[in-house]
Design a protein around this motif. Structure first.
Motif, PDB file in Angstrom:
ATOM      1  N   LEU A   1      17.972  27.234  30.059  1.00  9.16           N
ATOM      2  CA  LEU A   1      18.417  28.628  30.117  1.00  9.16           C
ATOM      3  C   LEU A   1      17.646  29.466  29.101  1.00  9.16           C
ATOM      4  O   LEU A   1      17.297  28.992  28.017  1.00  9.16           O
ATOM      5  CB  LEU A   1      19.917  28.734  29.813  1.00  9.16           C
ATOM      6  N   SER A   2      17.407  30.707  29.446  1.00  6.31           N
ATOM      7  CA  SER A   2      16.731  31.621  28.531  1.00  6.31           C
ATOM      8  C   SER A   2      17.651  31.973  27.365  1.00  6.31           C
ATOM      9  O   SER A   2      18.853  31.667  27.375  1.00  6.31           O
ATOM     10  CB  SER A   2      16.327  32.896  29.266  1.00  6.31           C
ATOM     11  N   ALA A   3      17.091  32.640  26.367  1.00  2.71           N
ATOM     12  CA  ALA A   3      17.906  33.078  25.223  1.00  2.71           C
ATOM     13  C   ALA A   3      19.059  33.954  25.692  1.00  2.71           C
ATOM     14  O   ALA A   3      20.212  33.763  25.281  1.00  2.71           O
ATOM     15  CB  ALA A   3      17.028  33.834  24.222  1.00  2.71           C
ATOM     16  N   GLU A   4      18.780  34.900  26.569  1.00  2.00           N
ATOM     17  CA  GLU A   4      19.830  35.790  27.076  1.00  2.00           C
ATOM     18  C   GLU A   4      20.898  35.014  27.848  1.00  2.00           C
ATOM     19  O   GLU A   4      22.100  35.249  27.673  1.00  2.00           O
ATOM     20  CB  GLU A   4      19.228  36.862  27.987  1.00  2.00           C
TER      21      GLU A   4
ATOM     22  N   LEU B   1      26.015  43.344  25.114  1.00  2.00           N
ATOM     23  CA  LEU B   1      24.949  42.355  25.147  1.00  2.00           C
ATOM     24  C   LEU B   1      23.655  42.944  24.585  1.00  2.00           C
ATOM     25  O   LEU B   1      22.982  42.315  23.756  1.00  2.00           O
ATOM     26  CB  LEU B   1      24.729  41.858  26.575  1.00  2.00           C
ATOM     27  N   GLU B   2      23.319  44.152  25.027  1.00  2.00           N
ATOM     28  CA  GLU B   2      22.095  44.796  24.541  1.00  2.00           C
ATOM     29  C   GLU B   2      22.180  45.050  23.038  1.00  2.00           C
ATOM     30  O   GLU B   2      21.202  44.860  22.312  1.00  2.00           O
ATOM     31  CB  GLU B   2      21.866  46.122  25.280  1.00  2.00           C
ATOM     32  N   GLU B   3      23.344  45.471  22.580  1.00  2.00           N
ATOM     33  CA  GLU B   3      23.544  45.718  21.154  1.00  2.00           C
ATOM     34  C   GLU B   3      23.367  44.424  20.355  1.00  2.00           C
ATOM     35  O   GLU B   3      22.707  44.403  19.314  1.00  2.00           O
ATOM     36  CB  GLU B   3      24.934  46.308  20.920  1.00  2.00           C
ATOM     37  N   LEU B   4      23.967  43.338  20.866  1.00  2.00           N
ATOM     38  CA  LEU B   4      23.847  42.042  20.199  1.00  2.00           C
ATOM     39  C   LEU B   4      22.386  41.592  20.129  1.00  2.00           C
ATOM     40  O   LEU B   4      21.907  41.175  19.069  1.00  2.00           O
ATOM     41  CB  LEU B   4      24.656  40.989  20.959  1.00  2.00           C
ATOM     42  N   LEU B   5      21.701  41.642  21.251  1.00  2.00           N
ATOM     43  CA  LEU B   5      20.303  41.194  21.287  1.00  2.00           C
ATOM     44  C   LEU B   5      19.445  42.018  20.336  1.00  2.00           C
ATOM     45  O   LEU B   5      18.518  41.503  19.701  1.00  2.00           O
ATOM     46  CB  LEU B   5      19.754  41.282  22.712  1.00  2.00           C
ATOM     47  N   ASP B   6      19.762  43.307  20.230  1.00  2.00           N
ATOM     48  CA  ASP B   6      19.022  44.183  19.321  1.00  2.00           C
ATOM     49  C   ASP B   6      19.303  43.801  17.866  1.00  2.00           C
ATOM     50  O   ASP B   6      18.386  43.621  17.067  1.00  2.00           O
ATOM     51  CB  ASP B   6      19.418  45.640  19.575  1.00  2.00           C
ATOM     52  N   ILE B   7      20.602  43.638  17.522  1.00  2.00           N
ATOM     53  CA  ILE B   7      20.979  43.256  16.163  1.00  2.00           C
ATOM     54  C   ILE B   7      20.355  41.919  15.784  1.00  2.00           C
ATOM     55  O   ILE B   7      19.908  41.715  14.648  1.00  2.00           O
ATOM     56  CB  ILE B   7      22.517  43.174  16.036  1.00  2.00           C
TER      57      ILE B   7
ATOM     58  N   ASN C   1      12.887  41.190  22.536  1.00  2.00           N
ATOM     59  CA  ASN C   1      11.588  40.801  23.092  1.00  2.00           C
ATOM     60  C   ASN C   1      11.470  39.307  23.365  1.00  2.00           C
ATOM     61  O   ASN C   1      10.433  38.851  23.851  1.00  2.00           O
ATOM     62  CB  ASN C   1      10.458  41.236  22.140  1.00  2.00           C
ATOM     63  N   ARG C   2      12.537  38.548  23.074  1.00  2.00           N
ATOM     64  CA  ARG C   2      12.505  37.108  23.311  1.00  2.00           C
ATOM     65  C   ARG C   2      13.606  36.679  24.284  1.00  2.00           C
ATOM     66  O   ARG C   2      13.825  35.484  24.487  1.00  2.00           O
ATOM     67  CB  ARG C   2      12.692  36.344  21.991  1.00  2.00           C
ATOM     68  N   ARG C   3      14.241  37.648  24.906  1.00  2.00           N
ATOM     69  CA  ARG C   3      15.430  37.368  25.710  1.00  2.00           C
ATOM     70  C   ARG C   3      15.162  36.448  26.888  1.00  2.00           C
ATOM     71  O   ARG C   3      16.042  35.704  27.316  1.00  2.00           O
ATOM     72  CB  ARG C   3      16.048  38.685  26.193  1.00  2.00           C
ATOM     73  N   HIS C   4      13.953  36.476  27.437  1.00  2.00           N
ATOM     74  CA  HIS C   4      13.641  35.660  28.617  1.00  2.00           C
ATOM     75  C   HIS C   4      12.937  34.346  28.257  1.00  2.00           C
ATOM     76  O   HIS C   4      12.545  33.595  29.148  1.00  2.00           O
ATOM     77  CB  HIS C   4      12.787  36.465  29.591  1.00  2.00           C
ATOM     78  N   HIS C   5      12.814  34.061  26.973  1.00  2.00           N
ATOM     79  CA  HIS C   5      12.159  32.830  26.537  1.00  2.00           C
ATOM     80  C   HIS C   5      13.153  31.671  26.503  1.00  2.00           C
ATOM     81  O   HIS C   5      14.325  31.844  26.173  1.00  2.00           O
ATOM     82  CB  HIS C   5      11.552  33.008  25.142  1.00  2.00           C
TER      83      HIS C   5
ATOM     84  N   SER D   1      12.791  26.206  23.780  1.00  2.00           N
ATOM     85  CA  SER D   1      11.576  25.529  23.303  1.00  2.00           C
ATOM     86  C   SER D   1      10.474  26.516  22.930  1.00  2.00           C
ATOM     87  O   SER D   1       9.515  26.157  22.242  1.00  2.00           O
ATOM     88  CB  SER D   1      11.053  24.570  24.377  1.00  2.00           C
ATOM     89  N   GLU D   2      10.614  27.755  23.375  1.00  2.00           N
ATOM     90  CA  GLU D   2       9.624  28.796  23.079  1.00  2.00           C
ATOM     91  C   GLU D   2      10.051  29.690  21.915  1.00  2.00           C
ATOM     92  O   GLU D   2       9.367  30.658  21.596  1.00  2.00           O
ATOM     93  CB  GLU D   2       9.392  29.657  24.327  1.00  2.00           C
ATOM     94  N   LEU D   3      11.172  29.349  21.289  1.00  2.00           N
ATOM     95  CA  LEU D   3      11.700  30.139  20.182  1.00  2.00           C
ATOM     96  C   LEU D   3      11.529  29.392  18.868  1.00  2.00           C
ATOM     97  O   LEU D   3      11.528  28.166  18.834  1.00  2.00           O
ATOM     98  CB  LEU D   3      13.191  30.426  20.398  1.00  2.00           C
TER      99      LEU D   3
END
Length: 227
Positions: free
Chosen positions: A100-103, A122-128, A133-137, A140-142
């Protein structure tokens, strides 16, 4: 306002000659919005306490009361539901789903309950969390810090009343450790959440509102100055 308390909480393992008393009559009260650090040597009982506070292990005796609800009077199904809705867990091991991706990892608790994701939150959390910019990684790519931020997002997506963190910076260097603690303290202040964290890092403990020390299963409490 008190959000959590324990009453004469005890936990032992084994019996007779091999009996180990991990916790001995622990009485703890935590206010809503408080940041409490739990410190102690290896084997002192701090992880046992955190597991009991989160309803993931059964006490030998005593009570855990969260937001007026006594945890261990509930059935396993009721307790699992209560945990998902009221408590966010963050561990030293990230336990992300590798496919699964980060998101998707962040949204997982909502999806498991078939609940609609609050996209704005969700957008607020990902921003904080610095994950826009890594939400679809994939995990293993993080980096390690990004994986831990993803695990924190997963713990926060349900807007839990209490966050229980077990050595969340144990695998990170000092720079990333500070970033993680900054994120957690920002979140608990913004959303009036309660943070209870096990840590061996005294610099992190000094940032807490209160330090709880466990030694040989007994609880000691000290106020931390804000200097």
């Amino acid at each position: 306002m008190e959000i959590l308390k324990t009453i004469n909480l005890c936990k032992s393992y084994g019996s007779a000659e091999v009996k180990v008393e991990a916790l001995k009559n622990v009485n703890l009260s935590v206010k809503q919005g408080e940041f409490v650090a739990i410190v102690g040597a290896s084997g002192s009982g701090k992880s046992s306490l955190l597991h009991l506070l989160g309803g993931v292990d059964q006490p030998t005796s005593g009570q855990v009361i969260i937001d007026g609800t006594e945890l261990y009077t509930k059935s396993e199904e009721e307790l699992a539901l209560f945990r998902r809705r009221k408590i966010g867990f963050i561990f030293q091991s990230y336990n992300l789903i590798p496919v699964l991706s980060a998101e998707e990892n962040v949204k997982l608790p909502m999806l498991l309950e078939n609940k609609k994701v609050d996209e704005a939150y969700l957008e607020e959390l990902l921003d904080i969390l610095g994950l826009i910019n890594r939400r679809h990684h994939l995990p293993s790519e993080l980096s390690g810090g990004q994986q831990q931020r993803t695990a924190i997002g997963r713990a926060l997506i349900n807007k839990p009343s209490i966050i229980l963190a077990d050595e969340p910076t144990g695998n990170l260097d000092s720079k990333h450790s500070k970033e993680i603690v900054d994120l957690l303290t920002f979140s608990v202040k913004k959303y009036n959440q309660t943070l209870i964290m096990i840590t061996h890092d005294l610099n992190i403990a000094q940032r807490a509102d209160r330090v709880v020390k466990i030694e040989d299963g007994f609880l000691q409490q000290n106020e931390v100055s804000e200097e």
